[in-house]
Design a protein around this motif. Structure first.
Motif, PDB file in Angstrom:
ATOM      1  N   PHE A 125       9.369 -15.701   6.450  1.00 22.72           N
ATOM      2  CA  PHE A 125       9.009 -14.807   5.354  1.00 22.72           C
ATOM      3  C   PHE A 125       9.079 -13.364   5.862  1.00 22.72           C
ATOM      4  O   PHE A 125       8.426 -13.017   6.851  1.00 22.72           O
ATOM      5  N   ILE A 126       9.880 -12.552   5.181  1.00 26.59           N
ATOM      6  CA  ILE A 126      10.146 -11.191   5.634  1.00 26.59           C
ATOM      7  C   ILE A 126       9.788 -10.214   4.528  1.00 26.59           C
ATOM      8  O   ILE A 126      10.140 -10.419   3.362  1.00 26.59           O
ATOM      9  N   GLU A 127       9.116  -9.154   4.906  1.00 26.69           N
ATOM     10  CA  GLU A 127       8.724  -8.100   3.975  1.00 26.69           C
ATOM     11  C   GLU A 127       9.342  -6.784   4.453  1.00 26.69           C
ATOM     12  O   GLU A 127       9.012  -6.295   5.530  1.00 26.69           O
ATOM     13  N   VAL A 128      10.283  -6.251   3.659  1.00 29.89           N
ATOM     14  CA  VAL A 128      11.016  -5.043   4.034  1.00 29.89           C
ATOM     15  C   VAL A 128      10.554  -3.883   3.155  1.00 29.89           C
ATOM     16  O   VAL A 128      10.830  -3.879   1.946  1.00 29.89           O
ATOM     17  N   PRO A 129       9.852  -2.895   3.692  1.00 33.36           N
ATOM     18  CA  PRO A 129       9.470  -1.717   2.890  1.00 33.36           C
ATOM     19  C   PRO A 129      10.710  -0.991   2.386  1.00 33.36           C
ATOM     20  O   PRO A 129      11.663  -0.774   3.142  1.00 33.36           O
ATOM     21  N   LEU A 130      10.704  -0.609   1.114  1.00 32.19           N
ATOM     22  CA  LEU A 130      11.875   0.019   0.505  1.00 32.19           C
ATOM     23  C   LEU A 130      11.599   1.475   0.155  1.00 32.19           C
ATOM     24  O   LEU A 130      10.600   1.782  -0.503  1.00 32.19           O
ATOM     25  N   PRO A 131      12.495   2.372   0.558  1.00 34.03           N
ATOM     26  CA  PRO A 131      12.423   3.738   0.032  1.00 34.03           C
ATOM     27  C   PRO A 131      12.710   3.724  -1.470  1.00 34.03           C
ATOM     28  O   PRO A 131      13.370   2.804  -1.984  1.00 34.03           O
ATOM     29  N   GLU A 132      12.218   4.709  -2.182  1.00 38.49           N
ATOM     30  CA  GLU A 132      12.394   4.738  -3.639  1.00 38.49           C
ATOM     31  C   GLU A 132      13.863   4.727  -4.040  1.00 38.49           C
ATOM     32  O   GLU A 132      14.223   4.151  -5.067  1.00 38.49           O
TER      33      GLU A 132
ATOM     34  N   GLY B 296       0.793  -1.219   0.000  1.00 40.71           N
ATOM     35  CA  GLY B 296       0.000   0.000   0.000  1.00 40.71           C
ATOM     36  C   GLY B 296       0.825   1.268   0.000  1.00 40.71           C
ATOM     37  O   GLY B 296       0.371   2.311  -0.469  1.00 40.71           O
ATOM     38  N   ASN B 297       2.065   1.176   0.492  1.00 36.72           N
ATOM     39  CA  ASN B 297       2.932   2.351   0.578  1.00 36.72           C
ATOM     40  C   ASN B 297       4.099   2.302  -0.396  1.00 36.72           C
ATOM     41  O   ASN B 297       5.099   2.986  -0.203  1.00 36.72           O
ATOM     42  N   GLY B 298       4.011   1.468  -1.410  1.00 37.96           N
ATOM     43  CA  GLY B 298       5.107   1.356  -2.376  1.00 37.96           C
ATOM     44  C   GLY B 298       5.542  -0.084  -2.532  1.00 37.96           C
ATOM     45  O   GLY B 298       4.752  -1.017  -2.350  1.00 37.96           O
ATOM     46  N   ASN B 299       6.813  -0.285  -2.865  1.00 38.65           N
ATOM     47  CA  ASN B 299       7.352  -1.624  -3.054  1.00 38.65           C
ATOM     48  C   ASN B 299       8.087  -2.099  -1.807  1.00 38.65           C
ATOM     49  O   ASN B 299       8.584  -1.301  -1.008  1.00 38.65           O
ATOM     50  N   ALA B 300       8.148  -3.408  -1.668  1.00 37.24           N
ATOM     51  CA  ALA B 300       8.851  -4.014  -0.544  1.00 37.24           C
ATOM     52  C   ALA B 300       9.659  -5.205  -1.050  1.00 37.24           C
ATOM     53  O   ALA B 300       9.258  -5.879  -2.001  1.00 37.24           O
ATOM     54  N   ALA B 301      10.813  -5.443  -0.422  1.00 39.28           N
ATOM     55  CA  ALA B 301      11.621  -6.616  -0.733  1.00 39.28           C
ATOM     56  C   ALA B 301      11.096  -7.793   0.076  1.00 39.28           C
ATOM     57  O   ALA B 301      10.931  -7.691   1.299  1.00 39.28           O
ATOM     58  N   TYR B 302      10.833  -8.890  -0.620  1.00 38.95           N
ATOM     59  CA  TYR B 302      10.246 -10.062   0.029  1.00 38.95           C
ATOM     60  C   TYR B 302      11.280 -11.178   0.088  1.00 38.95           C
ATOM     61  O   TYR B 302      11.792 -11.622  -0.939  1.00 38.95           O
ATOM     62  N   PHE B 303      11.603 -11.619   1.307  1.00 41.30           N
ATOM     63  CA  PHE B 303      12.589 -12.673   1.528  1.00 41.30           C
ATOM     64  C   PHE B 303      11.894 -13.943   1.998  1.00 41.30           C
ATOM     65  O   PHE B 303      10.962 -13.881   2.803  1.00 41.30           O
TER      66      PHE B 303
END
Length: 261
Positions: free
Chosen positions: A136-143, A92-99
């Motif tokens: 399972f990890i979801e890391v929000p990424l700044p642009e 919802g707030n952009g892209n995230a890196a999913y591990f």
């Protein structure tokens, strides 16, 4: 009167105290967050716990190392991401890196690195399957960080030597393993693609380590089979305790071999 059936209660440590924290499951006892408490009788026998492999000990040591420079932290995080076939997902707030990870210590390190780099709290959860637990990890990424997670293998290798060492350490944490020095000498990394296998070969040759690549079950495996090369890899990644243990066992093996001759 029948005695109550003894049972084990396992309390699981929580690796993150943030609002999105989840319960983590670890494979050891006290040091990794498991507290075994017996109910029923006195002086019971603890459940059998298998021996920890040398590869697990190495990864536990490497997972506890956090680089001081942000660029080194970022290099290691991307190394874990690409080695485990991570992907970007839309949130919802952009892209995230999913591990998707299979080791608790590596999962905790990803959370610590993301917190240190971008001051973000990673969302993660653990799922127990038949024989292992997946994290399972979801890391929000700044642009500003997103391009580094969509780069091809040919362009993803950092330029600075210190960044490359940390990138290699992250890759080993994600897809590497090493045999105990008391057995045959063997270190390997299961590369996601042939392009990544080529990058790893370049890194190892740059560090003066003799390495090869072989295709196994449709996957490209980069391997090192000589003792000097394995010790150099461990040193390159900062595994000082692992190097000492490896060299001690190696000396004993060499002495025994000379005596038997």
């Amino acid at each position: 009167m029948s005695r109550p059936r003894p049972t084990w209660r396992v309390s699981l440590a929580v690796a993150n105290s943030g609002p999105h924290s989840r319960t983590n499951v670890s494979g050891s006892l006290k040091d990794r967050g498991l507290d075994w408490t017996w109910k029923g009788r006195r002086n019971p026998r603890r459940p059998e716990v298998g021996p920890i492999s040398f590869s697990s000990e190495v990864k536990s040591e490497l997972s506890g190392l956090i680089p001081a420079r942000p660029s080194c932290q970022f290099a290691e995080l991307t190394g874990v991401f690409y080695s485990t076939r991570g992907r970007l997902i839309r949130t919802g707030n952009g892209n995230a890196a999913y591990f998707s990870l299979l080791r608790n210590s590596v999962a905790r390190k990803v959370v610590r690195l993301s917190r240190s780099l971008a001051q973000v709290e990673a969302k993660y959860h653990a799922e127990r399957h038949a024989k292992r637990t997946a994290f399972f990890i979801e890391v929000p990424l700044p642009e500003s960080m997103e391009p580094a997670f969509t780069t091809s293998a040919a362009r993803a290798l950092p330029e600075k030597s210190c960044d490359r060492k940390n990138f290699f350490r992250g890759f080993f944490l994600g897809c590497g393993s090493v045999n105990a020095p008391s057995t045959r000498y063997h270190l390997e990394l299961v590369a996601p693609t042939l392009g990544w296998a080529t990058v790893l070969l370049y890194l190892l040759h740059e560090a003066q380590v003799r390495a090869g690549v072989v295709e196994r079950a449709g996957q490209h495996v980069v391997y090192v089979k000589d003792a000097e090369g394995i010790a150099r890899c461990l040193q390159l990644m900062g595994g000082n305790r692992a190097v000492m243990e490896f060299e001690n066992v190696r000396v004993v093996r060499d002495v025994r071999a000379q005596v038997n001759r």
